[in-house]
Design a protein around this motif. Structure first.
Motif, PDB file in Angstrom:
ATOM      1  N   LEU A  49     -49.267 -14.902  43.306  1.00  0.00           N
ATOM      2  CA  LEU A  49     -48.548 -16.070  42.798  1.00  0.00           C
ATOM      3  C   LEU A  49     -49.086 -16.445  41.420  1.00  0.00           C
ATOM      4  O   LEU A  49     -48.317 -16.734  40.502  1.00  0.00           O
ATOM      5  N   GLY A  50     -50.392 -16.425  41.262  1.00  0.00           N
ATOM      6  CA  GLY A  50     -50.980 -16.704  39.953  1.00  0.00           C
ATOM      7  C   GLY A  50     -50.507 -15.710  38.908  1.00  0.00           C
ATOM      8  O   GLY A  50     -50.174 -16.083  37.775  1.00  0.00           O
ATOM      9  N   LEU A  51     -50.420 -14.451  39.289  1.00  0.00           N
ATOM     10  CA  LEU A  51     -49.946 -13.416  38.373  1.00  0.00           C
ATOM     11  C   LEU A  51     -48.488 -13.651  37.997  1.00  0.00           C
ATOM     12  O   LEU A  51     -48.125 -13.583  36.818  1.00  0.00           O
ATOM     13  N   ILE A  76     -53.602 -20.795  36.575  1.00  0.00           N
ATOM     14  CA  ILE A  76     -55.064 -20.961  36.549  1.00  0.00           C
ATOM     15  C   ILE A  76     -55.544 -21.566  37.858  1.00  0.00           C
ATOM     16  O   ILE A  76     -56.540 -21.121  38.439  1.00  0.00           O
ATOM     17  N   ALA A  77     -54.819 -22.558  38.366  1.00  0.00           N
ATOM     18  CA  ALA A  77     -55.192 -23.195  39.635  1.00  0.00           C
ATOM     19  C   ALA A  77     -55.147 -22.189  40.783  1.00  0.00           C
ATOM     20  O   ALA A  77     -56.024 -22.191  41.654  1.00  0.00           O
ATOM     21  N   LYS A  78     -54.139 -21.313  40.789  1.00  0.00           N
ATOM     22  CA  LYS A  78     -54.034 -20.316  41.860  1.00  0.00           C
ATOM     23  C   LYS A  78     -55.173 -19.306  41.762  1.00  0.00           C
ATOM     24  O   LYS A  78     -55.758 -18.906  42.764  1.00  0.00           O
ATOM     25  N   PHE A  79     -55.508 -18.873  40.538  1.00  0.00           N
ATOM     26  CA  PHE A  79     -56.617 -17.932  40.377  1.00  0.00           C
ATOM     27  C   PHE A  79     -57.939 -18.587  40.795  1.00  0.00           C
ATOM     28  O   PHE A  79     -58.764 -17.953  41.458  1.00  0.00           O
ATOM     29  N   ASP A  80     -58.125 -19.857  40.430  1.00  0.00           N
ATOM     30  CA  ASP A  80     -59.332 -20.575  40.846  1.00  0.00           C
ATOM     31  C   ASP A  80     -59.425 -20.650  42.371  1.00  0.00           C
ATOM     32  O   ASP A  80     -60.481 -20.408  42.951  1.00  0.00           O
ATOM     33  N   ALA A  81     -58.312 -21.004  43.002  1.00  0.00           N
ATOM     34  CA  ALA A  81     -58.293 -21.106  44.466  1.00  0.00           C
ATOM     35  C   ALA A  81     -58.584 -19.757  45.107  1.00  0.00           C
ATOM     36  O   ALA A  81     -59.342 -19.673  46.083  1.00  0.00           O
ATOM     37  N   MET A  82     -58.026 -18.702  44.550  1.00  0.00           N
ATOM     38  CA  MET A  82     -58.232 -17.369  45.099  1.00  0.00           C
ATOM     39  C   MET A  82     -59.691 -16.951  44.992  1.00  0.00           C
ATOM     40  O   MET A  82     -60.291 -16.488  45.953  1.00  0.00           O
ATOM     41  N   VAL A  83     -60.297 -17.155  43.822  1.00  0.00           N
ATOM     42  CA  VAL A  83     -61.684 -16.746  43.612  1.00  0.00           C
ATOM     43  C   VAL A  83     -62.628 -17.567  44.480  1.00  0.00           C
ATOM     44  O   VAL A  83     -63.641 -17.053  44.953  1.00  0.00           O
ATOM     45  N   SER A  84     -62.288 -18.829  44.736  1.00  0.00           N
ATOM     46  CA  SER A  84     -63.154 -19.656  45.580  1.00  0.00           C
ATOM     47  C   SER A  84     -63.125 -19.211  47.037  1.00  0.00           C
ATOM     48  O   SER A  84     -64.038 -19.528  47.792  1.00  0.00           O
ATOM     49  N   ARG A  85     -62.105 -18.452  47.429  1.00  0.00           N
ATOM     50  CA  ARG A  85     -61.993 -17.995  48.813  1.00  0.00           C
ATOM     51  C   ARG A  85     -62.504 -16.574  49.023  1.00  0.00           C
ATOM     52  O   ARG A  85     -62.934 -16.216  50.102  1.00  0.00           O
ATOM     53  N   SER A  86     -62.421 -15.745  47.981  1.00  0.00           N
ATOM     54  CA  SER A  86     -62.794 -14.343  48.151  1.00  0.00           C
ATOM     55  C   SER A  86     -63.042 -13.701  46.791  1.00  0.00           C
ATOM     56  O   SER A  86     -62.470 -14.109  45.785  1.00  0.00           O
ATOM     57  N   ASN A  87     -63.864 -12.674  46.799  1.00  0.00           N
ATOM     58  CA  ASN A  87     -64.112 -11.892  45.589  1.00  0.00           C
ATOM     59  C   ASN A  87     -63.259 -10.637  45.529  1.00  0.00           C
ATOM     60  O   ASN A  87     -63.434  -9.815  44.636  1.00  0.00           O
ATOM     61  N   ALA A  88     -62.334 -10.493  46.469  1.00  0.00           N
ATOM     62  CA  ALA A  88     -61.550  -9.258  46.578  1.00  0.00           C
ATOM     63  C   ALA A  88     -60.837  -8.901  45.284  1.00  0.00           C
ATOM     64  O   ALA A  88     -60.836  -7.752  44.869  1.00  0.00           O
ATOM     65  N   TYR A  89     -60.234  -9.870  44.643  1.00  0.00           N
ATOM     66  CA  TYR A  89     -59.482  -9.614  43.415  1.00  0.00           C
ATOM     67  C   TYR A  89     -60.134 -10.321  42.219  1.00  0.00           C
ATOM     68  O   TYR A  89     -59.498 -10.518  41.193  1.00  0.00           O
ATOM     69  N   ALA A  90     -61.388 -10.691  42.367  1.00  0.00           N
ATOM     70  CA  ALA A  90     -62.050 -11.522  41.362  1.00  0.00           C
ATOM     71  C   ALA A  90     -62.035 -10.946  39.950  1.00  0.00           C
ATOM     72  O   ALA A  90     -61.694 -11.667  39.009  1.00  0.00           O
TER      73      ALA A  90
END
Length: 107
Positions: A49-51, A76-90
């Motif tokens: 979604l961020g992409l 940016i908010a979606k990427f922040d949320a994603m990184v806070s949950r996992s490093n998979a796509y960090a």
């Protein structure tokens, strides 16, 4: 004369393709929002979604700077949320986050 007509045809095709791209990115955004309504912690959906939001912001930047800025902020908010949950796509998310942040600084 023929060259001018050819340029007009190319411009028309490009506009059609850009409009179709925008429609597809909007639909992609809806699908990932739907996925996140089912599982708000789905890091892949957050990343995608961020992409999609980031790509949409780039696409519309020439037309509407305010809309592009809003899409970049949401990306940016979606990427922040994603990184806070996992490093998979960090690594890629951080790269995309930086691009969105850079883009929003100039809109």
């Amino acid at each position: 004369m023929l060259l001018a007509q050819s340029r007009e045809n190319i411009a028309s095709v490009v506009i059609d393709v850009l409009e179709e791209c925008e429609e597809l990115l909007i639909e992609v955004g809806r699908k990932y929002r739907s996925a996140l309504s089912i599982d708000g912690n789905d890091v892949r959906a957050l990343y995608n979604l961020g992409l999609a939001l980031s790509l949409h912001a780039q696409l519309i930047a020439d037309i509407g700077l305010e809309a592009a800025f809003d899409a970049d902020k949401e990306a940016i908010a979606k990427f922040d949320a994603m990184v806070s949950r996992s490093n998979a796509y960090a690594p890629d998310a951080l790269f995309r986050w930086a691009i969105a942040l850079f883009s929003s600084a100039f809109t």
